[in-house]
Scaffold this motif. Structure first.
Motif, short mmCIF file in Angstrom:
data_model
loop_
_atom_site.label_atom_id
_atom_site.label_comp_id
_atom_site.label_asym_id
_atom_site.label_seq_id
_atom_site.Cartn_x
_atom_site.Cartn_y
_atom_site.Cartn_z
N GLN A 149 16.59 2.76 14.42
CA GLN A 149 17.46 3.72 15.53
C GLN A 149 18.36 4.44 14.64
OE1 GLN A 149 18.73 0.30 17.82
NE2 GLN A 149 16.83 0.48 19.29
N SER A 150 18.71 4.53 13.32
CA SER A 150 19.50 5.18 12.75
C SER A 150 18.95 6.49 12.90
CB SER A 150 19.69 4.79 11.14
OG SER A 150 18.62 4.95 10.62
N LYS A 151 19.97 7.59 12.66
CA LYS A 151 19.66 9.13 12.91
C LYS A 151 18.69 9.58 11.80
CE LYS A 151 22.01 13.59 13.49
NZ LYS A 151 23.31 14.13 13.41
N ASP A 152 18.77 9.42 10.62
CA ASP A 152 17.95 10.01 9.59
C ASP A 152 17.09 8.82 9.00
OD1 ASP A 152 19.66 12.15 9.94
OD2 ASP A 152 21.30 11.33 8.27
N THR A 153 16.62 7.98 9.54
CA THR A 153 15.78 7.05 9.01
C THR A 153 14.32 7.68 8.98
OG1 THR A 153 14.42 4.89 9.62
CG2 THR A 153 14.66 6.34 11.49
N ILE A 154 13.69 7.16 7.71
CA ILE A 154 12.30 7.33 7.44
C ILE A 154 11.50 6.17 7.57
CG2 ILE A 154 12.93 8.85 5.59
CD1 ILE A 154 12.33 6.56 3.69
N LEU A 155 11.81 5.06 8.41
CA LEU A 155 11.06 3.94 8.78
C LEU A 155 10.46 4.20 10.20
CD1 LEU A 155 10.62 1.13 7.76
CD2 LEU A 155 12.44 0.54 9.41
N SER A 190 0.70 -1.33 0.18
CA SER A 190 0.11 0.07 0.08
C SER A 190 0.91 1.24 0.08
CB SER A 190 -1.05 -0.12 1.27
OG SER A 190 -1.88 -1.18 0.97
N LEU A 191 2.22 0.85 -0.04
CA LEU A 191 3.16 2.28 0.01
C LEU A 191 3.37 2.59 -1.53
CD1 LEU A 191 4.92 1.69 3.17
CD2 LEU A 191 3.13 2.94 3.09
N HIS A 192 3.80 3.82 -1.63
CA HIS A 192 4.16 4.07 -2.86
C HIS A 192 5.49 4.98 -3.10
CE1 HIS A 192 0.32 3.07 -3.74
NE2 HIS A 192 -0.24 3.89 -2.90
N GLY A 193 6.07 5.32 -4.14
CA GLY A 193 7.29 6.23 -4.53
C GLY A 193 8.51 5.76 -3.69
N PHE A 194 9.20 6.72 -3.16
CA PHE A 194 10.35 6.65 -2.46
C PHE A 194 10.29 5.50 -1.33
CE2 PHE A 194 13.57 7.67 0.89
CZ PHE A 194 14.61 7.23 0.32
N MET A 195 9.36 5.66 -0.43
CA MET A 195 9.03 4.58 0.68
C MET A 195 9.00 3.25 0.30
SD MET A 195 9.03 3.88 3.91
CE MET A 195 8.86 5.33 4.70
N TYR A 196 8.32 2.80 -0.84
CA TYR A 196 8.27 1.47 -1.42
C TYR A 196 9.70 1.07 -1.96
CZ TYR A 196 7.52 -2.27 -4.57
OH TYR A 196 7.85 -3.64 -5.00
N LYS A 197 10.52 2.03 -2.54
CA LYS A 197 11.85 1.67 -3.19
C LYS A 197 12.77 1.42 -1.94
CE LYS A 197 11.38 4.08 -7.65
NZ LYS A 197 11.77 5.16 -8.30
N TYR A 198 12.48 2.14 -0.86
CA TYR A 198 13.36 2.05 0.19
C TYR A 198 13.07 0.51 0.72
CZ TYR A 198 14.52 3.15 5.37
OH TYR A 198 15.13 2.99 6.55
N LEU A 199 12.00 0.22 1.07
CA LEU A 199 11.52 -1.08 1.71
C LEU A 199 12.00 -2.30 0.92
CD1 LEU A 199 8.14 -0.33 3.30
CD2 LEU A 199 10.27 -0.46 4.49
N GLU A 233 7.85 2.48 13.34
CA GLU A 233 7.64 1.09 13.90
C GLU A 233 6.50 0.39 13.25
OE1 GLU A 233 7.26 0.77 18.09
OE2 GLU A 233 9.30 1.66 18.38
N ALA A 234 5.34 1.32 12.80
CA ALA A 234 4.03 0.58 12.22
C ALA A 234 4.54 0.15 10.93
CB ALA A 234 3.00 1.88 12.20
N ILE A 235 5.27 0.78 10.16
CA ILE A 235 5.77 0.19 8.68
C ILE A 235 6.59 -0.97 8.95
CG2 ILE A 235 6.93 0.82 6.52
CD1 ILE A 235 5.90 3.65 6.94
N ALA A 236 7.38 -1.12 9.98
CA ALA A 236 8.23 -2.05 10.07
C ALA A 236 7.65 -3.26 10.49
CB ALA A 236 9.43 -1.54 11.33
N PHE A 250 16.76 -10.74 10.21
CA PHE A 250 16.40 -9.53 9.38
C PHE A 250 15.66 -8.59 10.38
CE2 PHE A 250 13.33 -7.31 6.72
CZ PHE A 250 14.00 -6.87 5.74
N PHE A 251 15.13 -9.07 11.63
CA PHE A 251 14.33 -8.18 12.46
C PHE A 251 15.48 -7.26 13.50
CE2 PHE A 251 10.72 -8.32 15.51
CZ PHE A 251 10.53 -7.12 15.25
N ASP A 252 16.84 -7.76 13.31
CA ASP A 252 17.96 -6.82 13.76
C ASP A 252 18.32 -5.75 13.05
OD1 ASP A 252 18.23 -8.22 16.37
OD2 ASP A 252 19.59 -9.80 15.60
N TYR A 253 18.24 -6.05 11.76
CA TYR A 253 18.58 -5.15 10.80
C TYR A 253 17.57 -4.01 10.74
CZ TYR A 253 19.15 -3.37 5.92
OH TYR A 253 18.96 -2.50 4.53
N VAL A 254 16.24 -4.37 10.81
CA VAL A 254 15.01 -3.65 10.74
C VAL A 254 15.11 -2.58 11.99
CG1 VAL A 254 12.60 -3.32 10.93
CG2 VAL A 254 13.57 -5.07 9.39
#
Length: 485
Positions: A272-278, A132-141, A280-283, A263-267
């Motif tokens: 927790q990264s400084k400039d994240t756009i992720l 259900s996500l689009h554009g940059f967020m979809y490519k990011y995931l 918790e709900a999306i993760a 993979f959960f550790d990677y997520v």
């Protein structure tokens, strides 16, 4: 008389209340109908919307017990042509069975169309799910997931997939009967569950499989949310799994690991990264969707593959010869599969292509028109949903001779890299299934271990039903034994 008067007044009040309720309900239906049916400035494809809100939903979910195109779609193709309109669960929908238009839809992702699912699907899969996500967020995931299912990761997973498969087949061979859909589901989940969340079915207190089983049964079902219905059980299954994932996330945040183990550790590191756009709900919705995909889809394909092997001895013979030849070419027969051996399995890939063509595990793919679109003399209004119908493409007699016949030799000399106009078992365009190669690895490795070391006989079951998703209502029970016992 007094009692009669009181009773009469009571009846009048009840009738007035009922009248107000009916008028209010009709008003709500009209408003929803108006909001969901945008204004059309052109000629709509032919079709029928039937009743407001309900539309043709009941007919759409009617069970079908063959591999053929569903009667709902086939009847309307014959009546209206390859593109027609309908109404499902309160939404106006254009159905496309046209290979060229389907390909155009996939290629125009983000320009003229975008991924879309009915509200009932979003409730099940999560409102922040990757579909259900689009554009940059979809490519990011998508790039995040490729770290798990990319080519290099698959090469490293090959030995583990083979080991897990051999261990399970050995255990099943000691049982009187094995229901293959359930057994292969657990086997695959042992592999992917470990990679995703370090899940260990033998030591975990969480019965994830049971919750996902309830979830799967209601995934593509009539959306009635009352206790006892498949849809309600589906939502309850999702609720329990999401509760488990949230608890795991909190535990890992409070007790971080020194090294990434899954993979959960990677997520979590991304969160927790400084400039994240992720978020918790999306993760959490991403983890849920990956677990679901690993739980259901490939196990259906493997179970169907076993059914086809049993029903087509010629295919079994050629498949067995290919895999026995792989073992004979080794310096030591006990060595495990290599990536080079995997890539050499020509007939195996033909067999897999034909299995997933007939399986049609994803029987429908939704998109939404972003603009008014003119196609073949019709106008698809902006805001309307479009439902791509892969079975109509995969069972097209113009492209596939005798389309309902299982014939892996039809793929001889054909190399598939992604989707095409006439093959979309794993979707198409920029949303082509990220896990497609992983699914093929699992199927190929299973077939290699199965046909070189074991024989089997059918005990019961094997019948299929579509509603419209593929199911084995009575399971598929077989007796497995060592090939040379």
């Amino acid at each position: 008389i007094f009692i009669s008067l009181i009773y009469t007044q009571y009846i009048i009040k009840k009738m007035l209340s009922l009248g107000i309720y009916i008028i209010g309900s009709l008003l709500v239906i009209v408003i929803i109908h108006y909001l969901r049916y945008p204004k059309n400035n052109g000629k709509l494809p032919p079709g029928s919307m039937v009743w407001p809100l309900l539309g043709e939903t009941i007919q759409f979910f009617a069970p079908n017990t063959s591999f053929d195109i569903s009667p709902f779609v086939k009847e309307r193709m014959q009546r209206y042509g390859s593109i027609f309109r309908t109404s499902l669960v309160g939404y106006p929908i254009i159905v496309s069975t046209d290979p060229d238009f389907n390909y155009f839809i996939f290629q125009q992702e983000g320009q003229l169309f975008q991924s879309w699912y009915p509200h009932t699907f979003e409730e099940i899969l999560g409102r922040q799910n990757v579909g259900s996500l689009h554009g940059f967020m979809y490519k990011y995931l998508k790039n995040m997931v490729l770290n798990l299912f990319g080519p290099e990761s698959l090469k490293n997973m090959l030995h583990e997939v083979e080991k897990t498969t051999n261990n399970n087949l050995k255990r099943w061979s000691r049982q009187k009967s094995v229901e293959m859909k359930e057994a292969t589901t657990k086997m695959i989940f042992d592999i992917t569950g470990k990679k995703l969340i370090s899940y260990d079915s033998e030591n975990s207190t969480e019965n994830v499989c049971e919750n996902f089983t309830a979830f799967i049964k209601g995934l593509i079902s009539f959306p009635l949310c009352f206790p006892g219905t498949a849809y309600h059980k589906c939502l309850q299954g999702r609720k329990k799994i999401m509760k488990m994932l949230k608890r795991m996330l909190e535990e890992r945040k409070s007790q971080p690991r020194k090294e990434q183990s899954d993979f959960f550790d990677y997520v979590l590191e991304e969160l927790q990264s400084k400039d994240t756009i992720l978020t918790e709900a999306i993760a959490l919705d991403l983890m849920f969707l990956l677990l679901f995909a690993s739980f259901e889809t490939t196990s259906l394909a493997i179970t169907l593959a076993i059914k086809f092997l049993h029903e087509h001895p010629k295919a079994l013979k050629e498949l067995t010869e290919e895999h026995e030849a792989i073992i004979r070419r080794r310096e030591n027969a006990s060595y495990g599969l290599t990536w080079k051996e995997y890539k050499s399995m020509k007939f195996t890939f033909q067999f897999i292509n034909e299995t997933v063509r007939l399986a049609n595990i994803a029987p429908l793919i939704f998109r939404k028109a972003l603009k008014d679109i003119n196609i073949k003399g019709y106008t698809i209004p902006a805001g309307w949903a479009v439902m791509v119908c892969p079975p109509a493409v995969h069972l097209n007699p113009v492209k596939y001779e005798d389309p309902l016949q299982f014939n892996p030799w039809r793929w001889e000399g054909i190399e598939l890299n992604g989707a095409s106009r006439n093959f979309m078992a794993f979707g198409g365009g920029m949303r082509f299934c990220i896990g497609a190669d992983f699914a093929k690895v699992q199927m190929a490795v299973f077939l290699h271990c199965f046909v070189t070391k074991y024989k089997w006989e059918i005990i019961k079951g094997g019948d299929i039903v579509r509603t419209p998703g593929l199911q084995f209502p009575n399971g598929y029970h077989i007796k497995i034994s060592g090939k040379y016992d």
